[in-house]
Write an enzyme that holds these catalytic residues in place. Structure first.
Site, short mmCIF file in Angstrom:
data_model
loop_
_atom_site.label_atom_id
_atom_site.label_comp_id
_atom_site.label_asym_id
_atom_site.label_seq_id
_atom_site.Cartn_x
_atom_site.Cartn_y
_atom_site.Cartn_z
N ASP A 1 37.95 58.71 72.44
CA ASP A 1 37.07 59.65 73.14
C ASP A 1 35.75 59.82 72.39
OD1 ASP A 1 38.55 60.97 71.05
OD2 ASP A 1 37.86 62.90 71.83
N GLU B 1 40.06 63.50 69.89
CA GLU B 1 39.67 63.81 68.52
C GLU B 1 38.49 64.76 68.51
OE1 GLU B 1 37.63 63.46 64.62
OE2 GLU B 1 36.82 63.03 66.60
#
Lengths: 58, 353
Positions: B68, B122
């Site tokens: 991400d 994250e």
């Protein structure tokens, strides 16, 4: 494991036989960051390493 | 080394597919195809959407990147040997280096399992890494993929995010001395936090007020005030001592608070096996190893609970992360992949003895 002396406090550290020139070590007793130097004759000694850098990010 | 000729195109493909937190699955079909081409034997998606690819049998070395990015689409392009676009630095470049490095080392490894994980979220709540810990994932060594400029991370600070709010009876703005302002209460708390956590470097706890909202009407004292404050702290500070201080400061100011996110700091020594292997890999390639302490927080803080033989490493200038200028040189990507390959070889030798 061979011992080398800490250039900061004079204490001794275990340095593995297979350690490469440039490898970094920490002397746990005094907290010094040290770098292994090997001269042309193959003799080994420790010198003070650069301080650990600060980096932004996550 | 044919693989490395593809490095730029692989990173471009990863970057041009927009995957802000929660939308990582868009890249799963490409990762599956790439895993097959790179020689990984197994590829699967776990319950929370982490994508895993692995080969070999034996003790596990985990290369944990994240898929991400922060939100904000940027045009992706490959130009003058650099890949530009969202995630090029944080952290699709490091993830690409992990996949390529693992593929490069495959033929030379024996009795070891190498797993590359593309974790989710994250950039928000760290769900992907937390899931691995909660599921009892086992690995002997972990390298977390983050832009460290090829430096070897030995520490990340912890992070504590809290929501603080104040309520008051309000009053007319023409006679504030007769009324009570929720914003004044909250500001008093914020100022106290600011004086206590006012660091300017890694070793010192810092604070940042990231949200502030108050007031209902231009002629009235606010009856409600709300803020979000993020505190970062290194070892040896602990979250419990910070929270205990916060509790007392909140009581003094008449403010209520709630911890909404907490990550403990992490710090490892240079003799940590994975750090030693990374240093030796770089020295064998003629690169002087550089240790770094990161002022932020990453999946390394969470994954430390799986093994203390952990570090974070990757190509990319962290100053470009989370900016519109994200870019990564293909040469740096290739160097990082070679370092990873050499590190895996170094680690596997020691895992067998």
């Amino acid at each position: 494991m061979p011992k080398l002396s800490c250039p900061v406090c004079g204490g001794s550290l275990d340095i593995p036989e297979d350690a490469l020139p440039g490898e970094l070590f920490e002397h746990e007793e005094c907290g010094a960051q040290l770098e292994l130097e090997v001269d042309d004759q193959g003799s080994r000694r420790l010198k003070e390493a650069e301080e650990i850098a600060e980096d932004w990010g996550e | 080394m044919d693989l490395l000729r593809e490095a730029g195109r692989i990173l471009l493909k990863l970057v041009e597919t927009y995957t802000p937190s929660g939308e990582e699955a868009r890249l799963h079909p490409y990762l599956e195809e790439l895993a097959g081409r790179l020689g990984f034997e197994e590829a699967y998606t776990d319950d929370v959407g982490n994508f895993h690819m692995s080969y070999g049998k034996g003790g596990t070395i985990l290369l944990a990147g994240h898929l991400d990015t922060i939100p904000g689409k940027l045009p992706a392009r490959l130009e003058n040997g650099e890949v530009h676009g969202r995630g090029a630095v944080d952290a699709k470049g490091p993830l690409a280096a992990f996949m390529l490095g693992a593929a490069l080392a495959r033929e030379e490894l024996d009795k070891v399992r190498v797993s590359v994980a593309a974790l989710v979220r994250e950039e928000t709540d760290g769900l992907g890494a937390k899931h691995l810990v909660e599921q009892g994932y086992r690995a002997e060594h972990i390298i977390v993929g983050e832009p460290t400029g090829l430096g070897i991370a030995v520490a990340y600070r912890g992070s504590l995010t809290l929501e603080a709010e104040a309520k008051a009876r309000g009053g007319h703005s023409s006679a504030p001395y007769m009324g009570e302002s929720a914003l004044d209460k909250l500001l008093s708390f914020i100022q106290e936090v600011g004086r206590r956590f006012n660091g300017r470097r890694y070793e010192e706890p810092t604070h940042a007020v990231t949200m502030l909202r108050a007031g209902e009407w231009s002629g009235s004292l606010p009856e409600n005030a709300h803020s979000v404050i993020n505190i970062r702290f290194p070892n040896p500070y602990s979250s419990s001592e910070i929270i205990s201080w916060i509790r007392e400061a909140a009581e003094r100011s008449g403010v209520r608070y709630r911890v909404i996110d907490l990550t403990e700091p992490v710090e490892v020594g240079v003799k940590t096996p994975v750090i030693r292997a990374l240093m030796r890999a770089q020295l064998r390639m003629g690169i002087r190893p550089r240790l770094v302490r990161k002022t932020g927080t990453s999946d390394m803080n969470t994954l430390y609970r799986i093994t203390p033989s952990i570090t974070a490493f990757g190509p990319g200038d962290s100053r470009l992360a989370h900016t519109t200028m994200e870019k990564l040189s293909i040469n740096d990507l290739i160097t990082a992949a070679k370092i990873i390959a050499q590190t895996l070889i170094e680690l596997s030798t020691r895992m067998k003895t």
